[in-house]
Design a protein around this motif. Structure first.
Motif, PDB file in Angstrom:
ATOM      1  N   ILE A 110       0.848  -1.207   0.000  1.00 25.12           N
ATOM      2  CA  ILE A 110       0.000   0.000   0.000  1.00 25.12           C
ATOM      3  C   ILE A 110       0.878   1.249   0.000  1.00 25.12           C
ATOM      4  N   PHE A 111       1.930   1.234   0.828  1.00 27.05           N
ATOM      5  CA  PHE A 111       2.787   2.418   0.949  1.00 27.05           C
ATOM      6  C   PHE A 111       3.557   2.686  -0.344  1.00 27.05           C
ATOM      7  N   ILE A 112       4.138   1.652  -0.944  1.00 24.75           N
ATOM      8  CA  ILE A 112       4.954   1.841  -2.150  1.00 24.75           C
ATOM      9  C   ILE A 112       4.091   2.291  -3.324  1.00 24.75           C
ATOM     10  N   ILE A 113       2.920   1.689  -3.478  1.00 24.69           N
ATOM     11  CA  ILE A 113       2.025   2.114  -4.558  1.00 24.69           C
ATOM     12  C   ILE A 113       1.564   3.547  -4.323  1.00 24.69           C
ATOM     13  N   GLY A 114       1.316   3.899  -3.053  1.00 24.75           N
ATOM     14  CA  GLY A 114       0.934   5.276  -2.738  1.00 24.75           C
ATOM     15  C   GLY A 114       2.044   6.264  -3.075  1.00 24.75           C
ATOM     16  N   VAL A 115       3.288   5.918  -2.743  1.00 23.34           N
ATOM     17  CA  VAL A 115       4.422   6.788  -3.080  1.00 23.34           C
ATOM     18  C   VAL A 115       4.540   6.950  -4.592  1.00 23.34           C
ATOM     19  N   ALA A 116       4.419   5.839  -5.317  1.00 24.15           N
ATOM     20  CA  ALA A 116       4.532   5.892  -6.776  1.00 24.15           C
ATOM     21  C   ALA A 116       3.423   6.753  -7.379  1.00 24.15           C
ATOM     22  N   LEU A 117       2.194   6.609  -6.890  1.00 20.93           N
ATOM     23  CA  LEU A 117       1.081   7.413  -7.409  1.00 20.93           C
ATOM     24  C   LEU A 117       1.261   8.892  -7.094  1.00 20.93           C
ATOM     25  N   ALA A 118       1.746   9.198  -5.881  1.00 19.95           N
ATOM     26  CA  ALA A 118       1.933  10.596  -5.501  1.00 19.95           C
ATOM     27  C   ALA A 118       2.959  11.270  -6.409  1.00 19.95           C
ATOM     28  N   PHE A 119       4.079  10.606  -6.654  1.00 24.02           N
ATOM     29  CA  PHE A 119       5.086  11.188  -7.528  1.00 24.02           C
ATOM     30  C   PHE A 119       4.635  11.183  -8.983  1.00 24.02           C
TER      31      PHE A 119
END
Length: 502
Positions: A180-189
């Motif tokens: 969840i965290f890594i996908i969230g970071v990727a989406l934010a950037f």
């Protein structure tokens, strides 16, 4: 979520970001690429890199921290033995080291058990609930794991099984949070960098800065890896010398480790160092002349047709595994030398395994390293040096001797040092060809051994890392590291003294 799927999702976002970022920048410029500050591809790469870099960096950091936290959490489930009551001084220190070593062995068994259970779950041989509910009184867990092809080296006790089940549960929960965290970071950037894709944005500067940062990061990783290797060797070497006299190690002439003998056993370095240098010298005496002369022939005399056949044939030798060379030494070269120097009446070779056996075969193995690198270096010498020599009336052989070889000397010395480092670090060939006897002898037809072979033997089996006969492997590794470093330093001095400047 499996790690592969997580990586694929991040890659898909990066690819989509490249396309969207490029198109958005072109749209802001009215479809005219000349209206953009940077080329359209830089806007795409700006999005793709800003998605990939933060996601993969956080993925690496999370995985490392997760391993540390999970293992620290479950380590408390495995109790430590209480055997320190009434002990003082050195006895207490030794007891504490034994406790820590036994606990480390139990933790290693816990990791293997957790991996085995995870494999059984992945292979649909167990459900997650069944894995969590396994108990030693109902199921032979060791047999279950071994039947599934998982290696279990020790006895699984109840706390180990409980800790491995707890580790599985914590890892599963942490993996979900990580995804969840890594996908969230990727989406934010992804969103942030797509919004940056405007004709006035300096995308090329941003991409070049990120690439520079990536290069610096890779360089730092390489440096930190080297520092980590040195520190790991240094700490364990200091631990060894804290329980074993360093003078007995450095100047001892007998190598005879015995399990459980403590500090009262001969662990002298000199027999192993002598065997290492003796075998390496014989190997270099074989490899350097043959390899160098082969390189000179291929570079200066051979026709293109001959070169096209001989050079690949030589390089095939470099692709042969060292264990195959070891079998060749044991089955072919050793018996042949024994027939000549042992059974024919000379009587100076008692067995097929000897320094000469390993040295000759190792020399054959090193020929491609010397010849291929020397050939490339000789071909790199500028042609105008040859033409100038010929113009002054020098013959072909004189040009090679007085112009080409001096100009190629740094590279040739580097090739020889590389071959020497390979010879010093070789293990399997030595085990098969030279034997395992650690002794000082000038007879090259006797069996001896090397530092690398003994590092392997001392760390093989059920090792107790509180005993000198095991910790000595780290001291041997440090010695080998210092020896290789000294070789490179000497080579650099030789190059600086004799190199020709053009």
């Amino acid at each position: 979520m499996p790690g592969l799927w997580l990586v694929l999702i991040v890659l898909a976002l990066a690819i989509a970001g490249y396309v969207i970022g490029r198109q958005r920048a072109l749209q802001s410029g009215g479809g005219n690429s000349r209206a953009l500050h940077s080329l359209p591809r830089f806007y795409g790469w700006n999005v793709a890199i800003k998605v990939l870099l933060p996601a993969f960096i956080w993925l690496a950091v999370w995985s490392l921290v997760q391993t540390i936290i999970v293992e620290k959490t479950v380590s408390g489930i495995i109790p430590k033995e209480e055997i320190t009551i009434g002990l003082e001084g050195e006895d207490l220190d030794l007891a504490l080291k034994v406790i820590d070593a036994n606990h480390s062995l139990r933790m290693a068994e816990m990791r293997r058990t957790a991996e085995g259970l995870n494999y059984l779950i992945a292979a649909d041989l167990l459900t997650e609930d069944e894995a969590q509910n396994l108990t030693l009184d109902k199921v032979d867990v060791e047999k279950l794991l071994k039947d599934a092809g998982q290696v279990v080296t020790g006895e699984i006790i109840a706390p180990v099984l409980k800790a491995s089940q707890r580790k599985l549960a914590l890892d599963k929960r942490a993996d979900i949070m990580k995804s969840i965290f890594i996908i969230g970071v990727a989406l934010a950037f992804f969103i942030y960098s797509v919004l940056q894709s405007h004709k006035d944005y300096r995308a090329r500067n941003s991409v070049e800065f990120m690439i520079l940062g990536l290069l610096v990061l890779m360089a730092c990783i390489a440096i930190l890896t080297t520092v980590g290797i040195v520190l790991s060797l240094a700490f364990n070497t200091v631990e060894f010398f804290s329980i074993y006299n360093w003078t007995d190690y450095l100047f001892g002439t007998t190598w005879s480790p015995r399990s459980g003998a403590g500090t009262h056993q001969p662990l002298g370095l000199l027999p192993l160092l002598w065997g290492t240098l003796y075998i390496s010298i014989i190997a270099l005496v074989v490899a350097v002349p043959i390899g160098l002369f082969a390189a000179i022939y291929l570079a200066e005399y051979a026709s293109p047709r001959v070169r096209g056949f001989v050079k690949p044939a030589l390089e095939v030798l470099a692709g042969i595994p060292s264990i195959v060379y070891g079998l060749f030494a044991l089955i072919t070269v050793g018996p042949m030398l024994l027939d000549i120097f042992g059974n024919s009446g000379i009587g100076i070779m008692p067995g097929a395994r000897s320094v000469m056996t390993a040295g000759l075969v190792m020399g054959i193995m090193l020929i491609p390293f010397v010849s291929s690198l020397s050939d490339d270096i000789i071909n790199a010498v500028p042609q105008y040096l040859r033409d100038g020599s010929y113009g002054l009336g020098a013959t072909h052989s004189e040009t090679i001797k007085q112009v080409i070889l001096p100009a190629a000397l740094p590279g040739i010395v580097g090739a020889i040092i590389l071959a020497a480092s390979r010879a010093i670090g070789e293990t399997m060939l030595v085990v098969f060809g030279a034997g395992a006897a650690g002794k000082l002898s000038g007879n090259p037809f006797e069996a001896m051994t090397t530092v690398t072979a003994k590092i392997v033997s001392q760390l093989t089996g059920d090792a107790d890392f509180t005993q000198p006969e095991v910790l000595v492997a780290y001291a041997l590794g440090t010695t080998l590291f210092i020896l290789t470093l000294a070789l490179n330093f000497i080579a650099q001095r030789i190059v600086n003294k004799y190199r020709e400047q053009y």
